[in-house]
Design a protein around this motif. Structure first.
Motif, PDB file in Angstrom:
ATOM      1  N   ALA A  41      24.872 -13.936 -52.345  1.00  0.00           N
ATOM      2  CA  ALA A  41      24.099 -12.541 -51.896  1.00  0.00           C
ATOM      3  C   ALA A  41      24.115 -11.812 -53.692  1.00  0.00           C
ATOM      4  O   ALA A  41      23.354 -11.557 -54.532  1.00  0.00           O
ATOM      5  CB  ALA A  41      23.918 -11.276 -51.740  1.00  0.00           C
ATOM      6  N   VAL A  42      25.536 -12.287 -54.592  1.00  0.00           N
ATOM      7  CA  VAL A  42      25.507 -11.777 -55.708  1.00  0.00           C
ATOM      8  C   VAL A  42      24.912 -12.768 -56.573  1.00  0.00           C
ATOM      9  O   VAL A  42      23.869 -12.526 -57.361  1.00  0.00           O
ATOM     10  CB  VAL A  42      26.572 -11.883 -56.053  1.00  0.00           C
ATOM     11  CG1 VAL A  42      26.575 -12.258 -57.718  1.00  0.00           C
ATOM     12  CG2 VAL A  42      27.554 -10.854 -55.175  1.00  0.00           C
ATOM     13  N   VAL A  43      24.624 -14.021 -56.238  1.00  0.00           N
ATOM     14  CA  VAL A  43      24.010 -14.636 -56.812  1.00  0.00           C
ATOM     15  C   VAL A  43      22.423 -14.358 -57.186  1.00  0.00           C
ATOM     16  O   VAL A  43      20.969 -14.255 -58.041  1.00  0.00           O
ATOM     17  CB  VAL A  43      23.583 -15.992 -55.877  1.00  0.00           C
ATOM     18  CG1 VAL A  43      22.860 -17.462 -56.950  1.00  0.00           C
ATOM     19  CG2 VAL A  43      25.218 -17.019 -56.415  1.00  0.00           C
ATOM     20  N   GLY A  44      22.348 -14.388 -55.424  1.00  0.00           N
ATOM     21  CA  GLY A  44      20.484 -13.827 -55.412  1.00  0.00           C
ATOM     22  C   GLY A  44      20.147 -12.660 -56.019  1.00  0.00           C
ATOM     23  O   GLY A  44      18.985 -12.888 -56.969  1.00  0.00           O
ATOM     24  N   LEU A  45      21.052 -11.320 -56.432  1.00  0.00           N
ATOM     25  CA  LEU A  45      20.786 -10.831 -56.757  1.00  0.00           C
ATOM     26  C   LEU A  45      20.800 -10.925 -58.319  1.00  0.00           C
ATOM     27  O   LEU A  45      19.843 -10.115 -59.750  1.00  0.00           O
ATOM     28  CB  LEU A  45      21.835  -9.631 -56.736  1.00  0.00           C
ATOM     29  CG  LEU A  45      22.166  -7.787 -57.705  1.00  0.00           C
ATOM     30  CD1 LEU A  45      20.853  -7.511 -57.469  1.00  0.00           C
ATOM     31  CD2 LEU A  45      23.338  -7.591 -57.043  1.00  0.00           C
ATOM     32  N   THR A  46      21.500 -11.624 -58.950  1.00  0.00           N
ATOM     33  CA  THR A  46      21.404 -12.230 -60.364  1.00  0.00           C
ATOM     34  C   THR A  46      20.704 -12.343 -60.898  1.00  0.00           C
ATOM     35  O   THR A  46      19.506 -12.464 -62.101  1.00  0.00           O
ATOM     36  CB  THR A  46      22.871 -12.947 -60.503  1.00  0.00           C
ATOM     37  OG1 THR A  46      24.365 -12.795 -60.255  1.00  0.00           O
ATOM     38  CG2 THR A  46      22.606 -13.488 -62.330  1.00  0.00           C
ATOM     39  N   ARG A  47      19.863 -13.262 -60.478  1.00  0.00           N
ATOM     40  CA  ARG A  47      18.667 -14.269 -60.340  1.00  0.00           C
ATOM     41  C   ARG A  47      17.175 -13.386 -60.859  1.00  0.00           C
ATOM     42  O   ARG A  47      16.692 -12.986 -61.574  1.00  0.00           O
ATOM     43  CB  ARG A  47      18.564 -15.174 -59.450  1.00  0.00           C
ATOM     44  CG  ARG A  47      18.983 -16.322 -59.731  1.00  0.00           C
ATOM     45  CD  ARG A  47      18.287 -17.511 -57.976  1.00  0.00           C
ATOM     46  NE  ARG A  47      17.131 -17.701 -57.975  1.00  0.00           N
ATOM     47  CZ  ARG A  47      16.681 -19.158 -59.291  1.00  0.00           C
ATOM     48  NH1 ARG A  47      17.799 -19.288 -60.101  1.00  0.00           N
ATOM     49  NH2 ARG A  47      15.785 -18.860 -58.706  1.00  0.00           N
ATOM     50  N   GLY A  48      17.689 -12.037 -59.314  1.00  0.00           N
ATOM     51  CA  GLY A  48      16.670 -10.917 -59.661  1.00  0.00           C
ATOM     52  C   GLY A  48      16.503  -9.908 -60.495  1.00  0.00           C
ATOM     53  O   GLY A  48      15.485 -10.189 -61.374  1.00  0.00           O
ATOM     54  N   MET A  49      17.642  -9.933 -61.528  1.00  0.00           N
ATOM     55  CA  MET A  49      17.777  -9.261 -62.308  1.00  0.00           C
ATOM     56  C   MET A  49      18.020  -9.540 -63.626  1.00  0.00           C
ATOM     57  O   MET A  49      16.980  -8.815 -64.632  1.00  0.00           O
ATOM     58  CB  MET A  49      19.497  -7.617 -62.639  1.00  0.00           C
ATOM     59  CG  MET A  49      19.745  -7.284 -61.488  1.00  0.00           C
ATOM     60  SD  MET A  49      21.827  -7.258 -61.466  1.00  0.00           S
ATOM     61  CE  MET A  49      21.919  -6.160 -62.869  1.00  0.00           C
ATOM     62  N   ALA A  50      18.378 -11.298 -64.054  1.00  0.00           N
ATOM     63  CA  ALA A  50      17.396 -11.188 -64.640  1.00  0.00           C
ATOM     64  C   ALA A  50      16.034 -11.710 -65.221  1.00  0.00           C
ATOM     65  O   ALA A  50      15.749 -11.103 -66.652  1.00  0.00           O
ATOM     66  CB  ALA A  50      18.453 -13.168 -64.962  1.00  0.00           C
ATOM     67  N   ALA A  51      15.450 -11.596 -64.280  1.00  0.00           N
ATOM     68  CA  ALA A  51      14.042 -12.175 -63.938  1.00  0.00           C
ATOM     69  C   ALA A  51      13.195 -10.864 -64.430  1.00  0.00           C
ATOM     70  O   ALA A  51      12.198 -10.648 -65.412  1.00  0.00           O
ATOM     71  CB  ALA A  51      13.572 -12.224 -62.897  1.00  0.00           C
TER      72      ALA A  51
END
Length: 258
Positions: free
Chosen positions: A168-178
């Motif tokens: 979930a941390v990886v998914g959150l990271t990608r969302g925040m990055a975009a």
């Protein structure tokens, strides 16, 4: 040639800074020129890390913070902003590794993983990102785990809530990055494998059977040594990674390759 890893004038906030990888990263930040805010729950541990950083000559404060409690996080970030005026770097390092499979875990154990590993990143970012957006600059580094993409079949080391919360941390990271790239904010994640820390020294490092299997399967033939994560942390926290966005960098000696 410019020193792209120079953090002079930057302010770094580290959650889970009282020991292990967080404490190591905090000292690395200070040695690179950054002023540092240490956030964690244990005052005595924070003060010990603070004393080490003071020897570098950098400014440092320690702030008691429970990343699972919104008011605690808000108060801690307000304290940092009052002390330094701004925040350039947020290292979301606080985490827990709860053992057990879905057939044996309690709901409380499951929630503990997600409250610390995912909600903690959400809350810290919630109160740091707005001032980064205002200033048009920020570096957010989320500590995930190689266990976001691989799992351990050995019964004594099954950690289903850890696997899923770190994914979930990886998914959150990608969302925040975009979402935040347009504001000059980079958001990336790191996936460490096994490093000796307070969390692992009393469990994984005490099992000769596990270490033998780990070392046999890992191409490097060993766990990570203290300090070997710092280079990746500094890279993602500095202007050396100004065009790196939404990445998940695994630091595992090649373990995910096999």
């Amino acid at each position: 040639m410019d020193n792209y890893f120079d953090l002079t004038g930057k302010v770094a906030v580290i959650t889970g800074a009282s020991s292990g990888l967080g404490a190591d990263a905090a000292l690395a930040y200070a040695k690179a020129g950054a002023d540092v805010a240490l956030l964690a729950r244990r005052v005595e541990k924070l003060d010990a890390v603070k004393s080490e950083i003071e020897k570098t000559g950098r400014k440092v404060i320690s702030v008691v913070c429970d990343v699972t409690e919104e008011e605690s996080v808000k108060t801690a970030i307000d304290t940092v902003l009052n002390a330094f005026g701004h925040i350039d770097i947020l290292l979301n390092n606080a985490g827990v590794a709860v053992r057990g499979g879905v057939d044996s875990m309690t709901v409380e154990e499951w929630d503990k993983s997600f409250d610390t590993n995912v909600k903690g990143i959400f809350l810290a970012s919630k109160y740091v990102i707005p001032q980064m957006k205002e200033r048009g600059y920020g570096k957010v580094i989320n500590i995930a785990s190689v266990n976001a993409i691989i799992a351990d079949k050995f019964d004594m080391f099954i950690r289903h809530s850890y696997n899923s919360s770190k994914a979930a941390v990886v998914g959150l990271t990608r969302g925040m990055a975009a979402s935040y790239a347009r504001y000059g904010i980079t958001v990336n994640a790191i996936g460490p494998a096994l490093f000796e820390s307070e969390m692992t020294s009393s469990t994984l490092f005490k099992s000769e059977e596990f270490l033998t299997k780990y070392n046999t399967m890992n191409p490097a033939g060993r766990p990570g040594n203290r300090g070997e994560l710092n280079g990746t942390v500094l890279y993602l926290s500095s202007d050396a990674s100004s065009y790196v966005q939404g990445q998940f960098i695994i630091v595992d000696g090649g373990g995910a390759l096999v």
